[in-house]
Scaffold this active site. Structure first.
Site, PDB file in Angstrom:
ATOM      1  N   HIS A  96      51.218 -20.707 -65.706  1.00  0.00           N
ATOM      2  CA  HIS A  96      51.957 -21.693 -64.926  1.00  0.00           C
ATOM      3  C   HIS A  96      53.051 -22.329 -65.769  1.00  0.00           C
ATOM      4  O   HIS A  96      53.010 -22.301 -66.998  1.00  0.00           O
ATOM      5  CB  HIS A  96      51.026 -22.779 -64.361  1.00  0.00           C
ATOM      6  CG  HIS A  96      50.070 -23.332 -65.368  1.00  0.00           C
ATOM      7  ND1 HIS A  96      48.820 -22.767 -65.587  1.00  0.00           N
ATOM      8  CD2 HIS A  96      50.153 -24.375 -66.232  1.00  0.00           C
ATOM      9  CE1 HIS A  96      48.180 -23.454 -66.520  1.00  0.00           C
ATOM     10  NE2 HIS A  96      48.975 -24.424 -66.931  1.00  0.00           N
ATOM     11  N   CYS A 110      74.198 -34.868 -30.267  1.00  0.00           N
ATOM     12  CA  CYS A 110      75.534 -34.857 -29.674  1.00  0.00           C
ATOM     13  C   CYS A 110      75.902 -36.280 -29.272  1.00  0.00           C
ATOM     14  O   CYS A 110      75.023 -37.150 -29.217  1.00  0.00           O
ATOM     15  CB  CYS A 110      75.593 -33.923 -28.466  1.00  0.00           C
ATOM     16  SG  CYS A 110      74.591 -34.458 -27.057  1.00  0.00           S
TER      17      CYS A 110
END
Length: 640
Positions: A67, A172
């Protein structure tokens, strides 16, 4: 966070081959790159190798879990590889590593890698689980084994909220049709492309489907398809693209592919010296102005619609013969409706100015713009130099419009000046300096311009009032045609904003022509599907019939899917039909005080029968033009 949330099929290799630990790690890093978790491959690889130098991550039983925690990691991720022959990983029990998991963790305080290590170690202690992974025939089966084990052994159901690859926001100006059509288009295209998309809609009824922190953290990219201003601060550090809401409807595939592209830019909420800031500077001036204006219009509309309809109802309920000069307030019930309607209608220009300024300068701009709107409507004092008379001079809609933009840029200027002040007084800028000096400068500006803008307003109103019938017909045709050009886009909104602005000046014929023109396109599509059914694809028939309701409700956007599919044949037909309707509405002297509502406010329209006739004629003309231009579709030939 579940393991399956971090691991994808393309980051799994079931037939790996490596001669050394370093070679195996390099292959795992390549898988992680495929999974698009890291932004600097070499830096991440060095972080993983450095961790190995501190002590082996080979935990025994043929398992290794290398890791790396580094800033080279954009978001947590996993890669997995099976090496059938094994590789020497200097494991604690000396056994070669055959089952390898690589963890990528961002350099944050969360320590994601420790959590994933714990979960993996718990699952991998089970011999049957390890064997199931070895026996997996495909990456999909490998993932299913992990998902089953997490559910059974860790007692966790899969959290669907954390599975969205892409998050999108659609909005919108009116928050009615475009918002939801874009949302549906993005979700459907995501499903077709194999990417799960969640859309947060910012509509007229508020924010729906709001993202969780986990969804934002796990998303690979953010799409903003909006014509209004959206707060992006929560997306700091995520890949983000911005587009018009129309692109969400017409180009969903392109948007999804772009946001998943390695070239997609990362958004930073602190935009100093970032590419994002440069992009905003390069944005066209016209686009900026449109967005700021639409932010004001969006917030103004509920006041205009609600107030306008209530005032119109008051006139319907009143008795004109009692006192013509006080029409609308003669009877108690009429006075009730008109008082409430006036309360909403009278603040619409304050809202317009305030939210334009807020779009430009964020929250500090709201108060400055709002005050500018008040001064535009209520007027500023003007003292005559000759006789000392004091007069209130109001600049109306045009003055409020100017006040919104000027107010926003006044605050931006103050922000720039205040940036040179010591950081120790940062807290008083927003609460003291911006409002005090901003409102003062706004008031001074309005005092200076109100007389001149008022003169312009008066000239416009006088011109409109004195127009001949021929000129009114031409104006109606232009406004009606504009409503059909882009069906809710900038040209449509320009005509609509002009119509609502003229309402405040008492020019009700203009609003009537505007709404009539906007009702034609969806009605024309519905008529085409009914009278000429072979011109419309079978799959679109139901949507076409729904346009009866859309058109009668004054929702022009219902025609967008049909215009997008065949623009060369539909849009010219829409424009011609809407222009005819707008011209007829003016010719018939139809009036409208309610700026929305369609057929549902017909009782408030002056000359309602003629108004309906104008709309019907325009819709039929549009339908006939489309019927002439469109050929019968091949899918109907077998039935012929």
């Amino acid at each position: 966070m579940r393991i399956t949330d971090l691991l994808s099929e393309k980051a799994i290799n079931l037939h790996g081959k490596a001669n050394s630990k370093e070679e195996a790690i390099i292959q795992l890093v390549d898988l992680m790159v495929e999974n698009e978790n890291i932004n600097d491959k070499e830096a991440y690889k060095q972080a993983v190798l450095k961790r190995e130098e501190e002590g082996t991550t080979g935990i025994g039983e043929g398992i290794a879990i290398p890791h790396g925690k580094t800033e080279a990691v954009e978001k947590p991720g996993l890669a997995a590889m099976i090496i059938p022959d094994g590789v020497d990983f200097k494991s604690l029990d000396g056994s070669p590593a055959k089952l390898l998991f690589l963890i990528a963790a961002p350099n944050t305080k969360d320590n994601v890698h420790l959590d994933v290590l714990s979960r993996l170690s718990t699952l991998l202690m089970d011999t049957d689980f390890r064997q199931a992974l070895y026996n997996a025939k495909s990456p999909k089966e490998f993932l299913e084994c992990i998902d089953k084990a997490e559910t059974e052994k860790l007692g966790e159901e899969k959290n669907e909220n954390e599975q969205y690859e892409i998050l999108a926001i659609t909005s919108c100006p009116t928050g009615i049709a475009h918002t939801y059509m874009a949302a549906e288009a993005l979700e459907q295209m995501g499903e077709q492309l194999g990417h799960k998309v969640k859309v947060e809609t910012h509509g007229s009824s508020g924010v729906k489907n709001k993202f969780t922190k986990e969804e934002i953290q796990n998303a690979k990219g953010i799409i903003i398809a909006s014509d209004t201003k959206i707060d992006l601060s929560r997306f700091d550090g995520k890949k983000l693209i911005k587009a018009k809401v129309a692109d969400g409807i017409n180009k969903p595939k392109e948007l999804i592919e772009n946001v998943l592209s390695p070239n997609a830019k990362t958004y930073h909420s602190d935009k100093k010296n970032t590419a994002e800031e440069n992009d905003e500077e390069k944005e066209k001036i016209g686009t900026k102005i449109y967005k700021h204006l639409m932010n004001g219009v969006t917030h103004m509309l509920p006041f205009v619609v609600g107030g306008g309809i209530l005032i119109a109802i008051a006139f319907l309920l009143d008795d004109y013969s009692i006192d013509p000069s006080n029409f609308g307030m003669n009877t108690p019930i009429a006075a009730f409706f008109k008082t409430i309607g006036n309360a909403a209608f009278n603040v619409m220009l304050y809202i317009l100015a305030g939210y334009i300024a807020m779009s430009i300068a964020d929250r500090p701009g709201l108060a400055v713009g709002f005050v500018g709107g008040i001064l535009a409507v209520q007027g500023t004092t003007f003292e005559s130099l000759t006789n000392g008379d004091i007069t209130l001079v109001s600049s109306g809609f045009l003055g409020a419009l100017i006040a919104g933009f000027v107010g926003g840029y006044i605050v931006l200027g103050l922000k720039k000046l205040c940036s040179y002040l010591p950081d120790s007084i940062e807290g008083i800028k927003t609460i003291l300096l911006y409002p005090v000096f901003g409102i003062l400068l706004m008031g001074t500006f309005m005092l200076l311009i109100n007389p001149y803008v008022a003169a312009i307003n008066t000239a416009i109103n006088d011109y409109l009032s004195s127009m001949s019938n021929a000129n009114k017909i031409i104006l109606g045709a232009i406004l009606g045609g504009m409503m059909a050009v882009d069906l809710g886009g900038p040209i449509n909104k320009a005509a609509y904003t002009f119509g609502t602005g003229m309402l405040a000046s008492g020019q009700y014929e203009i609003m009537a022509a505007v709404m009539a023109g906007g009702m034609v396109p969806p009605l024309a599509i519905a008529l085409l599907a009914t009278i000429f059914p072979r011109k419309i694809p079978k799959k679109d028939k139901q949507a076409a019939y729904v346009n009866y309701i859309m058109g009668l409700s004054f929702i022009s956007e219902g025609a967008i899917p049909f215009a997008s599919a065949d623009p060369l044949r539909t849009i010219p037909a829409f424009v011609i039909g809407s222009a005819v309707t707008g011209a007829l509405s003016m010719w018939f002297s139809c009036t409208l005080m309610a700026p929305h509502g369609g057929i549902f406010v017909i009782a408030t329209i002056g000359h309602p029968v003629k108004y309906l006739l104008a709309i019907a004629i325009g819709a039929i003309i549009s339908m006939l033009i489309m019927a002439k231009l469109k050929k019968n579709l091949p899918e109907y030939q077998k039935q012929a």
